[in-house]
Design an enzyme around this catalytic site. Sequence first.
Site, PDB file in Angstrom:
ATOM      1  N   THR A 294       0.898  -1.283   0.110  1.00 41.97           N
ATOM      2  CA  THR A 294       0.126   0.065   0.035  1.00 41.97           C
ATOM      3  C   THR A 294       0.887   1.324  -0.027  1.00 41.97           C
ATOM      4  OG1 THR A 294      -1.799   1.050   0.981  1.00 41.97           O
ATOM      5  CG2 THR A 294      -0.381   0.168   2.543  1.00 41.97           C
ATOM      6  N   LYS A 298       3.792   1.475  -3.799  1.00 41.60           N
ATOM      7  CA  LYS A 298       3.068   0.767  -4.831  1.00 41.60           C
ATOM      8  C   LYS A 298       4.251   0.896  -6.216  1.00 41.60           C
ATOM      9  CE  LYS A 298      -1.409   0.476  -3.299  1.00 41.60           C
ATOM     10  NZ  LYS A 298      -2.852   0.776  -3.583  1.00 41.60           N
ATOM     11  N   ASP A 336      -5.568  -3.772  -7.363  1.00 44.51           N
ATOM     12  CA  ASP A 336      -6.238  -2.523  -7.341  1.00 44.51           C
ATOM     13  C   ASP A 336      -7.118  -2.143  -8.540  1.00 44.51           C
ATOM     14  OD1 ASP A 336      -5.443  -1.789  -4.653  1.00 44.51           O
ATOM     15  OD2 ASP A 336      -3.693  -0.615  -5.732  1.00 44.51           O
TER      16      ASP A 336
END
Length: 514
Positions: A294, A298, A336
């Site tokens: 996170t 990233k 994501d």
Amino acid sequence: MEPANATLLCAPLVAPTVEEMLLQMNKANVSGADLVEIRLDTLSNFMPHEDLKLLLGNRPLPAIVTYRPKWEGGQYEGDDHYRLDTLFMAMELGADYIDVELQVVNDFMSSITRKKPSKSKVIVSSHNYQITPSVEELGDLVARIQATGADIVKISTMAQNITDVARMFHVLVHCQVPIIGLLMGEKGAISRLLCPRFGGYLTYATLEGVIKSAPGQPKLKDMLSIYNIRQLGRDTKIYGLIGNPVGHSKAPILHNETFKSVGFNAIFVLLLVDDVREFLDVYSSPDFAGFSVTIPHKEEALRHCDELDPIAKSIGAINTIIRRPSDGKLVGYNTDCLGAISAIEHEMRGLFSLKGEAESPLAGRLFVVIGAGGAGKAFAYGAKEKGARIIIANRSYDRAKILAGLVGGQAMSLSDLENFRPEEESILANSTSVGMYPDIDGTPISKEALRRYAVVFDAVYTPKDTRLLREAEEVGAVVVSGVEMFLRQAFRQFELFTDSPSNNGLDCLGVFFS
């Protein structure tokens, strides 16, 4: 179910009165602790013989008696001879363990020669509140403590970096005597959670509503219900969330529950990481089987993978790393993109009454992304693949321009977004951490500007109802919570972590969050 390890779970009792300590003791027993630590130095108006008789005579669990001086991080400020005499009195009254500091243990041991009750064990402890020494220095410290006649070695040090914990794990695995080895502070938290995995004698956990006796101590109920530490064994796989900050994340709740639901022998922990490269270099063993990634790592984490999934390579950012069992290589993925775009599409199909799935509801529409970091890249790439036209708004116009160029979109500064007039049925997606706990009053764009969007998505999921989403709903927009994205991307991560069929993971996530 039988425990998979022999590590004991100890609840420290920290209170100003004996009555409160007795209540805490019973609470520890009901809550599932194996033993308690009686911190005599926290008692006010302590009367040694009377109070010890009450505490030890009414204990429902085995007890460690600790009388920690201020010079070793405790609260006692009096004479050391009196303190050591009190600890010997505790032994005579039946204490199961006595914790004595290395600095004074020789005096203590010489006073109890030939008088030590056979039932009592002596824990000889050393605390370093500044650093964690090298493996060699820790090894020498173990030998020094063992030479004092200690029944159990205890070493507690301060974690300046999460990589410091690896040195303690090394000592735990190779130590031939019972040892308690823990690191203090948030960066040392995994030493407490993974202690059973590496063979520690015991680990400490705080009772609900009780002051922590050391920084970084987890809650007892979390150790048992979230982290399932009774079932950690030498073959338990370790997964975790790499980021900074990570304390807000609900990922351990989700992943550990789903691991348990399908009988997958693994634990998921929070990893407060400053330097991704250093972390991956230090924790390079197969024990650490994979990671979620996170903010703010990233993009940086992608550079340290050996291979990349094609989608992750196109996006230029990852949120998942798998250590391939066959060769140990790190493979990067981005879930994501799937998580965010599918969540937005789901809400839009209902908004625009789209039944078929042949064409995405994003096709041909304007998709405005706030932020140009790793998550922003994933959103922009995913929306572009679905046929949307992209605008990137970022505090740094130069970063916005770079990302816009990669996805064939337009760029603008975040300040210009306030006065921007998008076309009808446009979508706004916040990829930044603005509004995330504890900054829950933050929002990346004014309420007035939100009136111009049909759909507003916020990647932040703690809290679930961010200020951005509340204000967007108030002005009539359809809102999509970051929780939806979190669940969808975690579902794909679960598949990658466990190599389980899709339906297993979906069933578990659905049950847990229903």
